[in-house]
Design a protein around this motif. Structure first.
Motif, short mmCIF file in Angstrom:
data_model
loop_
_atom_site.label_atom_id
_atom_site.label_comp_id
_atom_site.label_asym_id
_atom_site.label_seq_id
_atom_site.Cartn_x
_atom_site.Cartn_y
_atom_site.Cartn_z
N HIS A 479 40.96 38.64 44.32
CA HIS A 479 41.35 38.74 42.65
C HIS A 479 39.98 37.37 42.53
O HIS A 479 39.74 36.39 42.55
CB HIS A 479 42.80 37.56 42.39
CG HIS A 479 43.69 39.00 42.66
ND1 HIS A 479 44.08 38.80 44.06
CD2 HIS A 479 44.44 39.65 42.24
CE1 HIS A 479 45.05 39.43 44.16
NE2 HIS A 479 44.89 40.22 43.10
N ILE A 480 39.37 37.54 40.95
CA ILE A 480 38.92 36.43 40.69
C ILE A 480 39.22 35.04 40.43
O ILE A 480 39.85 35.02 39.82
CB ILE A 480 37.78 37.07 39.89
CG1 ILE A 480 37.00 38.31 39.80
CG2 ILE A 480 36.99 35.50 38.83
CD1 ILE A 480 35.95 38.28 38.38
N LEU A 481 38.60 34.26 41.09
CA LEU A 481 39.45 33.13 40.56
C LEU A 481 38.52 32.24 39.59
O LEU A 481 37.43 32.13 39.35
CB LEU A 481 39.80 32.36 42.43
CG LEU A 481 40.29 32.84 43.50
CD1 LEU A 481 40.62 32.02 44.24
CD2 LEU A 481 41.92 33.51 42.99
N HIS A 482 39.50 31.86 38.62
CA HIS A 482 38.67 30.72 38.16
C HIS A 482 39.19 29.47 37.05
O HIS A 482 38.20 29.16 36.75
CB HIS A 482 39.20 32.07 36.63
CG HIS A 482 39.02 33.07 36.00
ND1 HIS A 482 38.20 33.71 35.54
CD2 HIS A 482 40.00 34.01 36.09
CE1 HIS A 482 38.35 34.87 35.37
NE2 HIS A 482 39.87 35.42 35.89
N SER A 483 39.90 29.39 38.47
CA SER A 483 40.05 27.37 38.76
C SER A 483 39.98 27.21 39.87
O SER A 483 40.69 28.36 40.84
CB SER A 483 40.20 26.62 37.62
OG SER A 483 42.04 26.72 37.97
N ASP A 486 44.07 28.57 40.79
CA ASP A 486 44.25 29.26 40.55
C ASP A 486 45.04 30.17 42.45
O ASP A 486 45.50 31.03 41.76
CB ASP A 486 43.17 30.96 39.94
CG ASP A 486 43.07 29.97 38.82
OD1 ASP A 486 42.92 29.38 38.09
OD2 ASP A 486 42.37 31.29 38.15
#
Lengths: 618, 414
Positions: A479-483, A486
């Motif tokens: 999954h793209i981690l945005h922070s 996350d």
């Protein structure tokens, strides 16, 4: 014609040119019988040794019979890049170039770096064979005629002339894995006069000569024979077999390929001695052989695609479109071969496709792949495999079915217990998911293919798996981690990288998406239908290779006789007229038009009416 | 719901929270993409999940019409129906009744509207809205509120606010009766139009019911009101709402609006804007929106944003390629939709990091500098952020744009 472009092309040299080779399984060697083969696209190693060395890092292998997937404006319709690159069924992608000629220079030619075409379109060199043709082989609308020195091609801004020299320039710049030589196909109502057919053959040959013209320096310093006839040319060229619906004309075209060249032609294509030596495969566009009268030209043929977006987007590009009619000057500078026999004019009665293809192929070597576009049904595919030994088919029928909401559902060989229904009605090749009957169905799209989740369950299914995004949806492994916080959203299971399959998307869900104009329906259907077709041809290869349930049970002969029997069974069980697609097209059209206030009300009334009829009829 | 504040900004009212619902943990503040009819337009649930999105929104009004409650019940709820394994929020359907139907009449009993199927008068009561949302099965459900346009003035605004409080009580009762409380969380919606006094009264009444609601939404905004009024109402509500409940600003989606709302104390927001604008060919970036249909992008081999982790940019889809397909091929819409969803998530994800690391004011300043550059900042953003202690200008002499100030790439000339 330009020395400038030759020098341009040299800048591309040294990058690993990939060579296409084709091998047939020994046991299936009758000229037109069904056959199993393997296409390998690989770069020969830099150093020349006597052994054949293949750079395995970016080679693609394709077992035949198989499919190629056509694109529209450079994309596989409805699929995002990640979906396209994860679909097992998509191995060979064909790019009709004409949509790009609306700009000069065409935008893909601006892409820098290695493999410009792959990179511009986002295709994966390790997975995909990418071929380039000028015109969309599915587009049979009437067109302004070609000239002696150009093909009329269609883009959103109108008709453009593309010369053989333009084509060479594009091809050398873009470095497709496979290129289709320009071909002069008349897009006017058949039958065509002898004069027109003769001209078509002459031009197609001249244009093939042009694409095979030698470069000043050989791109491949050591052109090694890998199997059988080597391609002596740096491009992997497929030639479209000209001659229209006239058998003598097709024979004449094939003869021009195999005869020894002389004079300026020989000089042009040196060291090739016969055109056929420079060709790696033969292609046939069935859409132009059907004998139907071309429809008048109106731009943007794939209205299905557009309409999904059109409802919100009022001023689309077509507003800017103005069709330019171009007259054809007959003033080319092409050499004149000896006149063809007079019986060459096309007959009004259409010979069947198999005999047309055979006429083209019978004088030519067996060992090159035979590619067919415009096939209309799985039945037709099977017959062309059986009667002509076709190796590659385009997958337009799968995409066209997805456009109109049909989930394909057929298999080869048929499951043993499958036969025509009791009333003698044949089985549909798919499900028209617009139909109200599917609203409450929560199972997977195909009866004859299972979802991967079922194979992971306690009682694994005996059915083959459909690996598509609808039937075997895979939980993302990353999954793209945005922070930095996350990670808390993802448990161990999400991060383990283990593949977890979700339950299949249901027919009811797709029914809902179709009726609510949701684009996701078409996305899943394209992926599914391509997977069904892929699995279907896997079955064909399996039977031909004499494998049964994965075990090698016999030699080729046995495989071929079993194949013939299975083709007969398939034809007797599945409806070849594909009524389900025609009905779906109507439904698609109705839903497409049905917008705005009061729509649900009108639909409800109609549904009540249909249900009432059903009751009285039953 | 487990709700925990894990960091607060020392300057502004921004905070980072961890919200655990039935379908997993969502870190706040967050932006929720809208899957109106049980699909994020053109994408699959797995794709949306891979983008790092953990909470999406479905619209009750639409799902109730199609596929309808019967099918959702048979399919085992909207999660199963659409294959979405993460958190889901549904609105109450009240907003669409008002925005999509001219004939809706609000009575004390509920919203009376003409059925789109039969044309017959049909009543949507607060109880029914909740029970429909129980069939859908979302992790967060919204009370039915009496929605008036944010431009409405006069006694109707007060009436709507008071009725929304009474309807909240009916929603609470229906929800608690259902036994769904451990799986689904009811949010109240603060109304009161643009009138600070009405908002105060509504807040007071709804906060009094805190033990029965899991979170609060700020409704009745984003309907074309003055931005200067918008931020003051958001601030007023966020200030008073209890710290141990999530705060949700409905219909907020522009990046600058999101960040101002976060600074004022908002935890969640939703909007169709990033997905809708994608279908028209507009890609959102940290340097402002790009209208990919413009000729000036036709020959650009650059991706939308070199540093963006979305599938479109990381596969280096060029602006030229997107120009070639947007608004013509659905795949063009998919590519820009994926990008815009990641952009929204990045804007707010980076805000989470900045808040946790004590540098949120800097983040705001950098964001505005990159996004608006020398064109000038929207005056309302400057004012709103000043009210919570952040000076975007810091002595610099930049033009201030009155009105909404939203940045847009209209034409090739710009």
């Amino acid at each position: 014609m330009g020395t400038a472009l030759d020098s341009e092309s040299h800048s591309q040299e040294g990058s690993d040119v990939r060579m296409l080779t084709f091998g047939l399984q020994k046991s299936c060697q009758s000229r037109f019988g069904p056959r199993v083969g393997r296409i390998i696209l690989a770069a020969p190693r830099e150093e020349c040794t006597t052994d054949i060395a293949i750079d395995g890092t970016s080679s693609v292998t394709l077992d035949t019979p198989n499919i190629l997937v056509g694109t529209s404006r450079g994309v596989v319709p409805h699929l995002s890049r990640d979906h396209c690159n994860s679909a097992d069924a998509i191995k060979w992608i064909n790019v009709p170039f004409e949509s790009f000629i609306e700009q000069s220079p065409p935008v893909p030619t601006l892409q820098t770096g290695p493999d410009p075409l792959h990179n511009f379109l986002g295709f994966d060199k390790r997975r995909h064979i990418v071929s380039l043709c000028l015109r969309d082989p599915m587009d049979t609308r009437e067109m302004p005629p070609n000239g002696n020195a150009y093909v009329s091609a269609l883009c959103v801004r109108g008709v453009r002339k593309v010369t053989p020299s333009d084509w060479r320039k594009y091809v050398y710049k873009l470095q497709p894995d496979v290129v289709f030589a320009l071909s002069d196909t008349p897009f006017t109502a058949p039958p065509h006069s002898q004069k027109r057919v003769t001209k078509s053959i002459e031009r197609s040959i001249a244009w093939l000569v042009d694409i095979l013209r030698s470069l000043e320096y050989p791109v491949r310093p050591c052109s090694l024979p890998i199997s059988g006839q080597p391609s002596q040319h740096p491009l992997n060229v497929f030639v479209n077999m000209a001659g229209g619906t006239s058998i003598p004309a097709r024979e004449a075209f094939a003869h021009s390929l195999s005869e020894e060249l002389y004079g300026p032609d020989l000089e042009a294509v040196k060291p090739i001695k016969r055109l056929d030596d420079g060709v790696v495969g033969y292609s046939f566009d069935l859409a132009t052989l059907r004998g139907s009268i071309p429809k008048p030209l109106c731009l943007l043929r794939r209205t299905q695609v557009n309409n999904v977006l059109q409802q919100e987007s009022p001023n689309m590009l077509q507003d800017a479109v103005k069709l330019i009619e171009i007259p054809t000057p007959e003033n080319g500078d092409i050499h004149t071969p000896p006149p063809l026999p007079s019986r060459i004019a096309e007959s009004a009665v259409l010979p069947d496709a198999a005999s047309l293809l055979q006429a083209s192929l019978k004088q030519l070597p067996d060992g090159k792949p035979r590619l067919v576009t415009g096939v209309r049904s799985p039945h037709e595919m099977l017959r062309l495999i059986r009667d002509v030994g076709v190796d590659i088919f385009d997958a337009d029928l799968a995409i066209a079915a997805a456009h109109v909401g049909v989930a394909l559902d057929f298999a080869f060989p048929l499951p043993p217990d499958l036969g025509p229904s009791e009333e003698g009605k044949k089985k549909d090749v798919g499900h028209n998911l617009y139909d109200q009957g599917y609203a409450h169905q929560y199972g997977r799209l195909s009866d004859c293919l299972a979802g991967a989740a079922e194979s992971q369950s306690q009682f694994p299914t005996p059915l083959p798996i459909c690996p598509c995004i609808a039937c075997s949806p895979r939980s993302p492994t990353s999954h793209i981690l945005h922070s930095k916080a996350d990670v808390q959203s993802y448990e161990e299971r999400d991060r383990s990288g283990k593949v977890v399959y979700n339950p299949p998307r249901s027919r009811g869900y797709l029914h809902h998406l179709l009726h609510t104009h949701e684009m996701s329906a078409h996305t899943m259907l394209v992926a599914h239908n391509l997977a069904v077709l892929d699995r279907f041809l896997f079955g064909v290869r399996d039977v031909l290779a004499g494998r049964r349930d994965g075990i090698n049970k016999g030699e080729g002969e046995d495989g071929i006789s079993r194949f013939t029997a299975e083709v007969n069974r398939f034809e007797s069980v599945y409806d070849e007229s594909m009524e389900v697609i025609h009905v779906a097209r109507k439904c698609w059209h109705e839903v497409d038009l049905a917008r705005g206030k009061g729509r649900l009300w009108r639909e409800k009334e109609k549904q009540v009416l249909v249900e009432a009829e059903g009751v009285s009829g039953g | 719901m487990q709700f925990e504040v894990i960091a607060t900004c020392n300057t502004t009212r921004a905070r980072v929270c961890r919200m655990k619902l039935t379908h997993g943990v969502t870190m706040l503040p967050t932006f929720m993409p809208v899957a109106t009819q049980a699909a994020i337009k053109g994408l699959t649930p797995e794709q949306v999940e891979s983008l790092g999105i953990t909470l999406i929104l479905n619209n009750t009004y639409h799902l109730n019409l199609r596929p309808g409650i019967k099918i959702l019940d048979e399919a085992g709820g909207a999660h199963n129906f659409q294959g979405w394994n993460r958190n889901l929020l549904t609105d109450s359907g009240g907003f669409q009744l008002v925005s999509l139907s001219k004939f809706t009449k609000i009575t004390e009993e509920g919203a009376l509207f003409s059925s789109p199927f039969t044309g017959e008068p049909t009543m949507l009561t607060p109880e029914e809205s909740i029970s429909i949302q129980h069939s859908i099965g979302a992790d967060i459900i919204m009370q039915l509120d009496d929605v008036v346009s944010s431009l409405t003035v006069g006694p109707r605004v007060a009436e709507a606010m008071e009725r929304s409080v009474r309807w909240l009580d009916r929603c609470i009762e229906q929800h608690e009766r259902s036994g769904q409380r451990d799986r689904q969380n009811l949010f109240a919606i603060v109304q009161g139009g643009l009138d600070a006094e009405l908002r105060d009264r509504c807040l007071q009444a709804m906060i009094a019911r805190k033990d029965h609601v899991a979170g609060y939404a700020i409704g009745g905004l984003s309907g074309g009101e003055e931005k200067d009024v918008f931020w003051r109402i958001i601030k007023q509500c966020a200030e008073q709402l209890p710290a141990d409940r999530p705060r949700y600003a409905m219909g907020v989606g522009f990046a600058e609006d999101l960040l101002v709302c976060v600074a004022l104390g908002v935890d969640m927001a939703d909007c169709v804007f990033p997905t809708r604008t994608a279908r028209f060919g507009v890609a959102l970036t940290f340097k402002g929106p790009l209208n990919l249909r413009l000729r000036k992008h036709a020959e650009s081999i650059e991706p939308i944003d070199e540093n963006c982790p979305c599938p479109t940019c990381s596969s280096r889809t060029s602006r030229a390629m997107l120009h070639h397909i947007v608004t013509i091929e659905t795949a063009g819409a998919h590519a820009v939709t994926q990008h815009n969803l990641v952009f929204q998530a990045q804007v707010i994800g980076r805000a989470r990091d900045a808040i946790m690391e004590g540098r949120f004011p800097d983040y705001l300043r950098t964001f505005f500098e990159n996004y608006f550059g020398d064109h000038g900042y929207p005056e309302w953003c400057v004012d709103a952020l000043r009210s919570v202690g952040v000076d975007l200008l810091e002595g610099r002499d930049l033009p201030l744009i009155p009105g909404s100030g939203a940045k847009w790439e209209y034409s090739d000339v710009a």
